[in-house]
Design a protein around this motif. Structure first.
Motif, PDB file in Angstrom:
ATOM      1  N   GLY A   1       0.797  -1.228   0.000  1.00 52.66           N
ATOM      2  CA  GLY A   1       0.000   0.000   0.000  1.00 52.66           C
ATOM      3  C   GLY A   1       0.821   1.265   0.000  1.00 52.66           C
ATOM      4  O   GLY A   1       0.629   2.163  -0.834  1.00 52.66           O
ATOM      5  N   ASP A   2       1.786   1.387   0.927  1.00 55.40           N
ATOM      6  CA  ASP A   2       2.601   2.603   1.007  1.00 55.40           C
ATOM      7  C   ASP A   2       3.480   2.767  -0.222  1.00 55.40           C
ATOM      8  O   ASP A   2       3.671   3.894  -0.716  1.00 55.40           O
ATOM      9  CB  ASP A   2       3.472   2.563   2.271  1.00 55.40           C
ATOM     10  CG  ASP A   2       2.650   2.707   3.538  1.00 55.40           C
ATOM     11  OD1 ASP A   2       1.529   3.244   3.451  1.00 55.40           O
ATOM     12  OD2 ASP A   2       3.125   2.280   4.610  1.00 55.40           O
ATOM     13  N   LEU A   3       4.012   1.646  -0.717  1.00 54.65           N
ATOM     14  CA  LEU A   3       4.853   1.715  -1.917  1.00 54.65           C
ATOM     15  C   LEU A   3       4.028   2.170  -3.122  1.00 54.65           C
ATOM     16  O   LEU A   3       4.496   2.963  -3.945  1.00 54.65           O
ATOM     17  CB  LEU A   3       5.484   0.345  -2.195  1.00 54.65           C
ATOM     18  CG  LEU A   3       6.522  -0.143  -1.174  1.00 54.65           C
ATOM     19  CD1 LEU A   3       6.888  -1.599  -1.447  1.00 54.65           C
ATOM     20  CD2 LEU A   3       7.772   0.731  -1.239  1.00 54.65           C
ATOM     21  N   GLU A   4       2.806   1.664  -3.201  1.00 58.62           N
ATOM     22  CA  GLU A   4       1.930   2.058  -4.310  1.00 58.62           C
ATOM     23  C   GLU A   4       1.654   3.556  -4.271  1.00 58.62           C
ATOM     24  O   GLU A   4       1.683   4.233  -5.308  1.00 58.62           O
ATOM     25  CB  GLU A   4       0.621   1.278  -4.241  1.00 58.62           C
ATOM     26  CG  GLU A   4      -0.352   1.627  -5.362  1.00 58.62           C
ATOM     27  CD  GLU A   4      -1.633   0.814  -5.307  1.00 58.62           C
ATOM     28  OE1 GLU A   4      -2.519   1.068  -6.143  1.00 58.62           O
ATOM     29  OE2 GLU A   4      -1.747  -0.070  -4.435  1.00 58.62           O
ATOM     30  N   LYS A   5       1.401   4.086  -3.075  1.00 62.56           N
ATOM     31  CA  LYS A   5       1.155   5.530  -2.952  1.00 62.56           C
ATOM     32  C   LYS A   5       2.354   6.334  -3.417  1.00 62.56           C
ATOM     33  O   LYS A   5       2.220   7.352  -4.099  1.00 62.56           O
ATOM     34  CB  LYS A   5       0.820   5.873  -1.497  1.00 62.56           C
ATOM     35  CG  LYS A   5      -0.547   5.398  -1.047  1.00 62.56           C
ATOM     36  CD  LYS A   5      -0.797   5.782   0.410  1.00 62.56           C
ATOM     37  CE  LYS A   5      -2.154   5.288   0.882  1.00 62.56           C
ATOM     38  NZ  LYS A   5      -2.398   5.609   2.316  1.00 62.56           N
ATOM     39  N   GLN A   6       3.553   5.877  -3.065  1.00 61.36           N
ATOM     40  CA  GLN A   6       4.767   6.580  -3.468  1.00 61.36           C
ATOM     41  C   GLN A   6       4.921   6.570  -4.987  1.00 61.36           C
ATOM     42  O   GLN A   6       5.278   7.583  -5.605  1.00 61.36           O
ATOM     43  CB  GLN A   6       5.984   5.932  -2.811  1.00 61.36           C
ATOM     44  CG  GLN A   6       6.057   6.113  -1.304  1.00 61.36           C
ATOM     45  CD  GLN A   6       7.243   5.377  -0.684  1.00 61.36           C
ATOM     46  OE1 GLN A   6       8.214   5.068  -1.382  1.00 61.36           O
ATOM     47  NE2 GLN A   6       7.159   5.096   0.611  1.00 61.36           N
ATOM     48  N   ILE A   7       4.654   5.412  -5.595  1.00 60.20           N
ATOM     49  CA  ILE A   7       4.781   5.296  -7.051  1.00 60.20           C
ATOM     50  C   ILE A   7       3.782   6.214  -7.744  1.00 60.20           C
ATOM     51  O   ILE A   7       4.124   6.964  -8.669  1.00 60.20           O
ATOM     52  CB  ILE A   7       4.575   3.836  -7.493  1.00 60.20           C
ATOM     53  CG1 ILE A   7       5.711   2.963  -6.969  1.00 60.20           C
ATOM     54  CG2 ILE A   7       4.483   3.740  -9.010  1.00 60.20           C
ATOM     55  CD1 ILE A   7       5.476   1.477  -7.143  1.00 60.20           C
ATOM     56  N   VAL A   8       2.524   6.164  -7.286  1.00 60.65           N
ATOM     57  CA  VAL A   8       1.478   6.981  -7.909  1.00 60.65           C
ATOM     58  C   VAL A   8       1.771   8.470  -7.723  1.00 60.65           C
ATOM     59  O   VAL A   8       1.584   9.273  -8.644  1.00 60.65           O
ATOM     60  CB  VAL A   8       0.101   6.616  -7.322  1.00 60.65           C
ATOM     61  CG1 VAL A   8      -0.963   7.601  -7.806  1.00 60.65           C
ATOM     62  CG2 VAL A   8      -0.293   5.201  -7.709  1.00 60.65           C
ATOM     63  N   THR A   9       2.237   8.845  -6.535  1.00 61.28           N
ATOM     64  CA  THR A   9       2.570  10.252  -6.283  1.00 61.28           C
ATOM     65  C   THR A   9       3.685  10.726  -7.205  1.00 61.28           C
ATOM     66  O   THR A   9       3.632  11.831  -7.757  1.00 61.28           O
ATOM     67  CB  THR A   9       2.993  10.445  -4.817  1.00 61.28           C
ATOM     68  OG1 THR A   9       1.918  10.055  -3.966  1.00 61.28           O
ATOM     69  CG2 THR A   9       3.350  11.898  -4.541  1.00 61.28           C
ATOM     70  N   THR A  10       4.698   9.875  -7.378  1.00 58.16           N
ATOM     71  CA  THR A  10       5.796  10.235  -8.290  1.00 58.16           C
ATOM     72  C   THR A  10       5.293  10.362  -9.723  1.00 58.16           C
ATOM     73  O   THR A  10       5.658  11.296 -10.448  1.00 58.16           O
ATOM     74  CB  THR A  10       6.911   9.173  -8.223  1.00 58.16           C
ATOM     75  OG1 THR A  10       7.355   9.034  -6.874  1.00 58.16           O
ATOM     76  CG2 THR A  10       8.080   9.576  -9.104  1.00 58.16           C
ATOM     77  N   CYS A  11       4.432   9.433 -10.132  1.00 59.36           N
ATOM     78  CA  CYS A  11       3.848   9.516 -11.482  1.00 59.36           C
ATOM     79  C   CYS A  11       3.041  10.792 -11.647  1.00 59.36           C
ATOM     80  O   CYS A  11       2.987  11.369 -12.737  1.00 59.36           O
ATOM     81  CB  CYS A  11       2.964   8.297 -11.746  1.00 59.36           C
ATOM     82  SG  CYS A  11       3.850   6.743 -11.938  1.00 59.36           S
ATOM     83  N   GLY A  12       2.401  11.243 -10.554  1.00 58.99           N
ATOM     84  CA  GLY A  12       1.586  12.453 -10.621  1.00 58.99           C
ATOM     85  C   GLY A  12       2.368  13.697 -10.974  1.00 58.99           C
ATOM     86  O   GLY A  12       1.816  14.648 -11.520  1.00 58.99           O
ATOM     87  N   THR A  13       3.674  13.694 -10.695  1.00 68.56           N
ATOM     88  CA  THR A  13       4.496  14.863 -11.043  1.00 68.56           C
ATOM     89  C   THR A  13       4.653  15.018 -12.551  1.00 68.56           C
ATOM     90  O   THR A  13       5.089  16.060 -13.022  1.00 68.56           O
ATOM     91  CB  THR A  13       5.886  14.755 -10.390  1.00 68.56           C
ATOM     92  OG1 THR A  13       6.561  13.583 -10.890  1.00 68.56           O
ATOM     93  CG2 THR A  13       5.770  14.650  -8.875  1.00 68.56           C
ATOM     94  N   PHE A  14       4.312  13.964 -13.298  1.00 72.01           N
ATOM     95  CA  PHE A  14       4.416  14.017 -14.759  1.00 72.01           C
ATOM     96  C   PHE A  14       3.126  14.499 -15.418  1.00 72.01           C
ATOM     97  O   PHE A  14       3.028  14.510 -16.645  1.00 72.01           O
ATOM     98  CB  PHE A  14       4.770  12.627 -15.311  1.00 72.01           C
ATOM     99  CG  PHE A  14       6.175  12.186 -15.018  1.00 72.01           C
ATOM    100  CD1 PHE A  14       7.185  12.369 -15.954  1.00 72.01           C
ATOM    101  CD2 PHE A  14       6.487  11.591 -13.810  1.00 72.01           C
ATOM    102  CE1 PHE A  14       8.485  11.961 -15.682  1.00 72.01           C
ATOM    103  CE2 PHE A  14       7.788  11.177 -13.526  1.00 72.01           C
ATOM    104  CZ  PHE A  14       8.785  11.369 -14.465  1.00 72.01           C
ATOM    105  N   ALA A  15       2.115  14.887 -14.628  1.00 75.55           N
ATOM    106  CA  ALA A  15       0.820  15.300 -15.185  1.00 75.55           C
ATOM    107  C   ALA A  15       0.935  16.453 -16.188  1.00 75.55           C
ATOM    108  O   ALA A  15       0.328  16.394 -17.268  1.00 75.55           O
ATOM    109  CB  ALA A  15      -0.142  15.664 -14.056  1.00 75.55           C
TER     110      ALA A  15
END
Length: 844
Positions: free
Chosen positions: A546-560
């Motif tokens: 769960g926490d790792l997934e949040k980190q990955i998604v948050t990092t991907c969000g910087t590419f919006a």
């Protein structure tokens, strides 16, 4: 639970909700609507009121309301149609169970056609159109401030101007921005509100009145890039505050500092209003119907796009054609290259573009922190296609040296830029995300974390045991047994339906499901035991990641923001490929028009055709040449009813518009002086619901033309003056045509049944043309060919005869026409006599 309290709460919601809002109440096993909402859903969604019941509330007056139960299966349909077709605001209420002593209905979700994010789990991924706010300063002038927020593109479009009393400039901006919803800020004069409401209704835009109630403007500007905050006036900040508060943008921390501001003026674009969109049938004004009812429109013909973003961009191009000859030439060069290199074009259209998802959906999910690993992976899959785009675009440049600069500027360089900016994104997904073999979704790779690796090792061991069990089961049953899994029940065995009888000889088997499509699913005690252990481990895996997934998604969000730019690039490519496809696949052929600067005063289409009629007609289209110049700028066009005048006019206007979006045109040769507006007065329909007669509609359109058209405009007038008496109509038609010729001095095609207006062709700058017909032995034949001169008749009675009007009526019509024409000839002769001759003639 107190029924009295709940019923009072329900009734209060129904009494206080605004018009155009649908309230749905969620219960434990179904949903429900009450009152007028129940009747609306029953009649407009289910097309039957058979399901409506009545319910008596536990209130002071014992109110009785119509009541419509909605099953969980029907709920999705109700939400989708209420938002997208009925265009209602939807509010979903559920029971508040936080306080046992004060239970009541509370708002759980709300959505509009412009912002359905709360219901995406029900109706699926949606593309949120921009939401717009308008503020008008009361006074003698219509001082308008507009702000439109587009989450998909992370853009804020603003405009401030003085508009006409009928909001013509506002209408143009709305056509281009195409919002689903418009917020009207208080205070607002009732008369102005009524006129603006008419514009919004014509465009199918939901209108919502909004009161800021003294809210601070500082928090709103946090979503804008810092350096751009100072550019907004107080009125624009209030509009932005309304939209952002309505869409709950301040609650999304990831929005802060992400939005760019652009001044959305209409300078640099061709003037197109709703009259032109409707009369030329460019596209459906109601955005929700643009795809459903695209047939029979120019948009429907040109829409060979493979992506939703491309389809939206094409509509925007049609609503806002360009006046910039440099930009148009670049588009033409790209279209030329794609026409010449059909193999590369087909590769882009058939193989690469269909693989591209609607990136705007994912950029919005990233920003709103609603993305999942699957969303991250889909973006990764799209990015992995970019090298193929780069490969084929390089080939396109090699095959078309003359167009290299345009292909590089509009297509290749943006793709290279996107690829370079997504390098780290690709590395992140490749190193951390993989497909989940059980659910078919995606998960964090086990080697990212020691705990995940340990859990995955145990899961792999169970898989090996299950595979061995599969082989044993195949031997026991005597047929091939398949081991499968899904995210609901985990692992199970399956055989085809025809082999189901073989299972009867094996002990300890439990059938889970049998169907023609999937066959027979079954399990035994040993598989069930291993499956439970596997599901338990998989649950632990999901919890641990769960926490790792949040980190990955948050990092991907910087590419919006980069994803928004990529979406814009791919939509441009998609539209240009579509225009090239239309040009190259048309049976009669399209040609690249030669563009001249505005003011050159030349409009020439040899063998001009109507693109829509040509596509749908079962018979060959008869082309005609359009030839307008400064010396011959006003064409007086006469001819028979059904002779092709209206088609000719529309063909010229559509070809001009197509040239100014960068498209090729249906002709054999074309030269176009850029125009700053296309103004139309076509059709004789009234608008009874608005109290507008046919004549009033004609005069309104003409007033618009006479006040806004310039020397560089194109004006199309078809059958002016039919909404009033013959003499009034003739006088107005003559006066308007003369004003266009002598005062405005623009290019104009003026079709009329008043053949006397043909004498205007004697004036400098005007000339007369007619649509040819042949009348032989009372039989009328339309030739649909243009030739010089003024038609002698409209042949109205002959046309009526052709369509089967009773013979007696036709006979009487000829008799009356003969008498009228005889009187007319007599009057003309009397006018030529002197006093003594006239006296003698009258005594005779």
């Amino acid at each position: 639970m107190s029924d009295v309290k709940l019923d009072r709460s329900l009734l209060k919601i129904l009494q206080n909700k605004s018009p155009g809002t649908l309230a749905i109440f969620e219960r434990s096993d179904n949903f429900a609507c009450y009152g007028s909402d129940a009747k609306l859903i029953a009649s407009c969604v289910f097309q039957s009121e058979a399901g409506i019941k009545t319910i008596q509330l536990h209130t002071e007056n014992a109110d009785i309301l119509p009541y419509l139960p909605i099953s969980k299966h029907q709920y999705q349909r109700v939400i989708r149609e209420a938002l997208t077709i009925l265009r209602y605001r939807v509010e979903l209420y559920c029971l508040d169970t936080n306080d046992d002593n004060a239970k009541e209905w509370i708002l759980k979700a709300k959505g509009t056609a412009g912002n359905a994010a709360d219901f995406e789990d029900v109706i699926g991924e949606t593309t949120v159109s921009g939401t717009l706010a308008v503020k008008i300063i009361d006074g003698n002038e219509n001082r308008v401030s507009i702000c439109c927020v587009d989450i998909n593109e992370l853009g804020i479009s603003v405009a401030e101007f003085i508009d006409t009393p009928t909001f013509q400039q506002t209408e143009r901006i709305l056509l281009g921005l195409c919002p689903h919803e418009c917020l009207i800020l208080h205070p607002f004069a009732a008369e102005k509100k009524k006129k603006l409401a008419t514009v919004l209704k014509n465009l199918g835009i939901v209108m919502t009145e909004y009161d800021l109630m003294g809210k601070s403007l500082e928090e709103t500007t946090n979503i804008i890039k810092d350096k751009e905050q100072a550019n907004l006036s107080k009125n624009l900040k209030e509009c932005l505050q309304a939209v952002s508060d309505y869409m709950r943008l301040p609650d999304e921390l990831n929005f802060h500092g992400k939005f760019s501001v652009r001044n959305y003026g209409t300078n640099g674009f061709v003037y197109i209003d709703t009259a032109a969109v409707t009369s030329l049938e460019l596209f459906h004004l109601f955005h929700a119907m643009s795809d459903v009812r695209a047939g029979g429109t120019l948009y429907g013909i040109l829409n060979k796009c493979s992506t939703p973003a491309g389809q939206r961009l094409l509509r925007e191009w049609l609503a806002h054609p360009l006046c910039d000859i440099r930009l148009l030439t670049e588009r033409q060069d790209v279209v030329s290259a794609l026409v010449e290199s059909s193999g590369i074009r087909d590769m882009l259209r058939s193989r690469l573009l269909p693989k591209i998802p609607d990136c705007s959906v994912y950029s919005r999910k990233f920003i709103q922190n609603r993305a999942k690993l699957m969303d991250c992976y889909r973006v990764y899959q799209a990015v992995m296609i970019l090298p193929e785009f780069e490969k084929y675009l390089n080939q396109l440049m090699e095959e078309n040296e003359k167009c290299q600069s345009a292909v590089k500027e509009l297509m290749l360089e943006p793709i290279i830029y996107a690829s370079a900016n997504f390098v780290k994104y690709v590395e992140l997904i490749m190193n951390t995300v993989e497909e989940d073999q059980t659910s078919g979704g995606y998960r964090v790779k086990p080697d990212v974390d020691p705990q995940l690796l340990e859990i995955d090792g145990k899961m792999q061991e169970i898989r090996r045991k299950l595979e061995k069990m599969q082989k044993k089961m195949s031997s026991a049953v005597g047929v091939d047994v398949v081991l499968e899994s899904n995210d609901k029940i985990g692992y199970y065995f399956r055989v085809s339906l025809k082999n189901e009888k073989e299972l009867r000889s094996v002990n300890g088997i439990t059938v889970i499901e049998t169907s023609k499509s999937s066959g027979c699913k079954f399990k035994n005690a040993q598989l069930e035991e291993l499956n439970e252990e596997y599901l338990s481990l998989n649950s632990r895996y999901q919890s641990t990641q769960g926490d790792l997934e949040k980190q990955i998604v948050t990092t991907c969000g910087t590419f919006a923001p980069i994803l928004c730019q990529l979406n814009s690039t791919l939509s441009n490519i998609d539209v240009l490929v579509a225009l090239a496809t239309v040009a190259d696949t048309s049976p009669a052929g399209y040609v690249r028009p030669k563009l001249l600067p505005a003011g050159s005063g030349i409009l020439r289409f040899e063998d001009c055709r109507h693109p829509v009629i040509e596509a749908f007609s079962e018979t060959p289209f008869i082309p005609n040449t359009v030839d307008i110049s400064k010396d011959k700028r006003l064409m007086i066009l006469t001819g028979s009813n059904m002779g092709g005048k209206s088609t000719y006019l529309r063909s010229a206007a559509l070809c001009t518009l197509m040239a100014q979006i960068g498209s090729f045109v249906p002709a054999t040769c074309a030269t176009v002086s850029l125009v700053d507006g296309i103004y139309t007065r076509i059709g004789a329909s009234d608008q009874q619901t608005k109290g507008v007669s046919t004549f009033m509609a004609e005069m309104s359109d003409c007033a618009n033309i006479l006040s806004l058209a310039t020397e560089n405009s194109l004006v199309i007038v078809d059958e002016l003056g039919r909404g009033t008496s013959t003499f009034d109509g003739f006088g107005l038609a003559w006066g308007i045509a003369s004003h266009i010729l002598k005062q405005i001095r623009c290019m104009c095609l003026f079709a009329t049944h008043f053949h006397e207006i043909g004498t205007l062709a004697k004036e400098d700058g005007a000339f007369a043309m007619q649509m040819s017909v042949v009348l032989h032995e009372g039989r009328l034949t339309m030739l649909y060919e243009l030739r010089e001169g003024v038609a002698g008749s409209s042949f109205g009675i002959e046309v009526a005869k052709m369509v089967g009007l009773p013979g007696e009526i036709v006979k009487n019509s000829y008799k009356i026409l003969s008498e009228l024409e005889g009187e007319k000839d007599l009057v003309e002769k009397l006018k030529k006599l002197n006093g003594e001759e006239l006296r003698a003639a009258l005594l005779a």
